[in-house]
Design a protein around this motif. Sequence first.
Motif, PDB file in Angstrom:
ATOM      1  N   GLY A 377      83.975  69.673  30.011  1.00 51.64           N
ATOM      2  CA  GLY A 377      83.706  70.671  31.053  1.00 51.64           C
ATOM      3  C   GLY A 377      83.924  72.094  30.577  1.00 51.64           C
ATOM      4  N   GLY A 378      83.783  72.291  29.261  1.00 51.78           N
ATOM      5  CA  GLY A 378      84.010  73.624  28.701  1.00 51.78           C
ATOM      6  C   GLY A 378      82.882  74.601  28.996  1.00 51.78           C
ATOM      7  N   ILE A 379      82.871  75.704  28.260  1.00 46.26           N
ATOM      8  CA  ILE A 379      81.904  76.781  28.512  1.00 46.26           C
ATOM      9  C   ILE A 379      80.596  76.480  27.792  1.00 46.26           C
ATOM     10  CG2 ILE A 379      81.467  79.253  28.265  1.00 46.26           C
ATOM     11  CD1 ILE A 379      84.538  79.608  28.352  1.00 46.26           C
ATOM     12  N   HIS A 380      79.517  76.571  28.517  1.00 42.20           N
ATOM     13  CA  HIS A 380      78.193  76.249  27.988  1.00 42.20           C
ATOM     14  C   HIS A 380      77.736  77.336  27.020  1.00 42.20           C
ATOM     15  CE1 HIS A 380      73.940  75.057  27.977  1.00 42.20           C
ATOM     16  NE2 HIS A 380      74.340  73.902  28.499  1.00 42.20           N
ATOM     17  N   ALA A 466      83.954  76.032  37.361  1.00 46.83           N
ATOM     18  CA  ALA A 466      85.079  76.968  37.397  1.00 46.83           C
ATOM     19  C   ALA A 466      85.262  77.644  36.043  1.00 46.83           C
ATOM     20  CB  ALA A 466      86.356  76.234  37.795  1.00 46.83           C
ATOM     21  N   ASN A 467      85.191  76.868  34.974  1.00 49.93           N
ATOM     22  CA  ASN A 467      85.360  77.419  33.625  1.00 49.93           C
ATOM     23  C   ASN A 467      84.293  78.462  33.305  1.00 49.93           C
ATOM     24  OD1 ASN A 467      87.663  76.039  32.767  1.00 49.93           O
ATOM     25  ND2 ASN A 467      86.480  74.253  32.107  1.00 49.93           N
ATOM     26  N   VAL A 552      90.307  73.731  29.893  1.00 49.80           N
ATOM     27  CA  VAL A 552      90.225  74.973  30.671  1.00 49.80           C
ATOM     28  C   VAL A 552      90.579  76.089  29.691  1.00 49.80           C
ATOM     29  CG1 VAL A 552      91.069  76.297  32.636  1.00 49.80           C
ATOM     30  CG2 VAL A 552      90.892  73.802  32.806  1.00 49.80           C
ATOM     31  N   PRO A 553      89.579  76.745  29.095  1.00 53.27           N
ATOM     32  CA  PRO A 553      89.848  77.735  28.047  1.00 53.27           C
ATOM     33  C   PRO A 553      90.642  78.948  28.525  1.00 53.27           C
ATOM     34  CG  PRO A 553      87.565  77.019  27.983  1.00 53.27           C
ATOM     35  CD  PRO A 553      88.144  76.494  29.251  1.00 53.27           C
TER      36      PRO A 553
END
Length: 635
Positions: A377-380, A466-467, A552-553
Amino acid sequence: MPRKGMRSLCFSSPKTLAYAISRFPSPSRSTAASLTPRPSFNESMIQQTIAAAENMIVKWNPDTSSFAKVTSLFYEDRNEAMEFIKCVNGLQKAMHLMVTENSGSDNLVRSQNLMQIAMKRLQKEFYQILSTNRAHLDPESVSARSSRASTRSSTSDYEDDGTDDDIHAAGDCISEVEHVSVTAMENLRLIAEAMISSGYGKECIKIYTIIRKSIIDEGIYKLGVEKMSLHQINKMDWEVQEIKIKNWLDAVKIAVKTLFNGERILCDHVFAASESMRESCFAEISKDGANLLFGFPELIAKSKKSPEKMFRSLDMYTAISENWPEIEFIFSFESTSAVRSQALASLIKLTESVRTMLTDFETLVQKDSSKSPVAGGGIHHLTYYVMNYLTCLADYSNILADIITDSTPPSKLHLPESYFETTDSDDTPAPALTIHLAWLLLVLLCKLDGKAKHYKDVSLSYLFLANNLQHVISKVRTSNLQYILGDEWITKNEATVRQFAANYERLGWSHVYSSLPENPTAVIPPGKAKDLFKKFNSIFEETYRKQSGWVVPDSKLRDEIKISIERKLVPIYREFYDTHRVTLGAERNLGLVVRYAPEDVGNYLSDLFYGTGSSESTSLSSSTSSSNRRQSRSR
């Protein structure tokens, strides 16, 4: 100023001679004054004037004197050079008087022959000063000197002996090199005025333009600006184009503020006696180099478009815009209007190109078809790309505001109506740039919303949203986008991040919360307590194992989510643990039933969202201490 056949006067009839010389310009300070009737010179005074001029002119005749052929009049003895100029002016006055009083005089033909010899000498001097002082008359030296010492007004009356004194006085305030430059400029102006007033302006300009145009052309070439076609540019790789653009960006600053500015100053000074000659001379010198310089951005704007060209196009637009006052002033002549038109044409084409690239960028975002979910679910990658692009665009906010002001508003096709909700307080329309950049962000968020649907786990899809939205807000906060979009935009989207995080927690952890009784301290049979412990162990382990690879970076968001989960879970579990563990004290293999102390639950939660685990490899047991896990993870 065209000559009226001065060289053929000696072969003309007295009537023709009188007419031609009547059109001969006066060297006096004012043309009107030169036409004012004056008392007649007697023949003796005219003879003395011609004799004095003849002695000086013949002495410096390069055709009859080997000394004069190899020696410069102005460098050998400047005082004598001033006398030479005075003799030329005196001879010219005498010729005017002879025309009005005795147009058939033999002295008139004699004077004309002397004038031709004098003009040949001055042409030679003019050429020598220009060619031998290239270093001292380079545009950089001239433009630098002009900022400290204004050029003196044009003077045609050389009866004033203070010329040298003025130059030496100026020289006391500047360096020796600049003193040479000042002296050379003064000498050129004296010669130019004498030649123009004698009807030899055309020859003077021809010498000047040949030498000074070569300096402009050479300067443009040394600055790295070369003539290219649109076909050549389209064949270049972007890396090569970018090098050319960088060279141009460096070149345009120097060319405008030094090269063309210095040449305009020099030209205005040398030809101060004639506005028309100043104009035609500077136009001839500068037009090719200037059109080449200012035509390059138009070629780039017309070439093939690509997202990476956006920022270099904006750099070129900025360069022309910032230098426009100087461009307009330097090329203010009507004959140099083509240069101004070319600079404006480049601005217009760059404007059109930037607008096209903005549209292309929006299309590129909308057409992104990647469907593979980002691990954990990280940043695309699309979020990274778009935000890096937009933060760079925001650095050009002033320029973009001008470019976008009159452009067509973005279309609302393909986006849900919910994205266009506005509050009743929006009384004043937002600036065009704000609307446009906010629109591009909406396009991104819509694409992310669609990509979130590719996750099988709904809670993970909310964590993904959210991320990514948090990353967008973070980039906005740390760039000029903050001032373009405003605090209201940030506040609204921060609330959306919190909602996404709450949805993730509700879907991802509610079954863990519900595995514990609503009243954890209520009295229940040991058997039921044992079943509740086992149920909690199973659900908590499954949840942790599944989410151990999620990320969640953003540290602030990560802490907020973990604290929220911990506050809802750990206190209830602690009460349940403290109350019912005692009732199971006699239970054999108690460690298999009560696997986690409250501290263990908190420690496991603290290890979440770093993406260090996986569902295949992660296992939990009460014997694994949090310190061991942390040491293992740090290694």
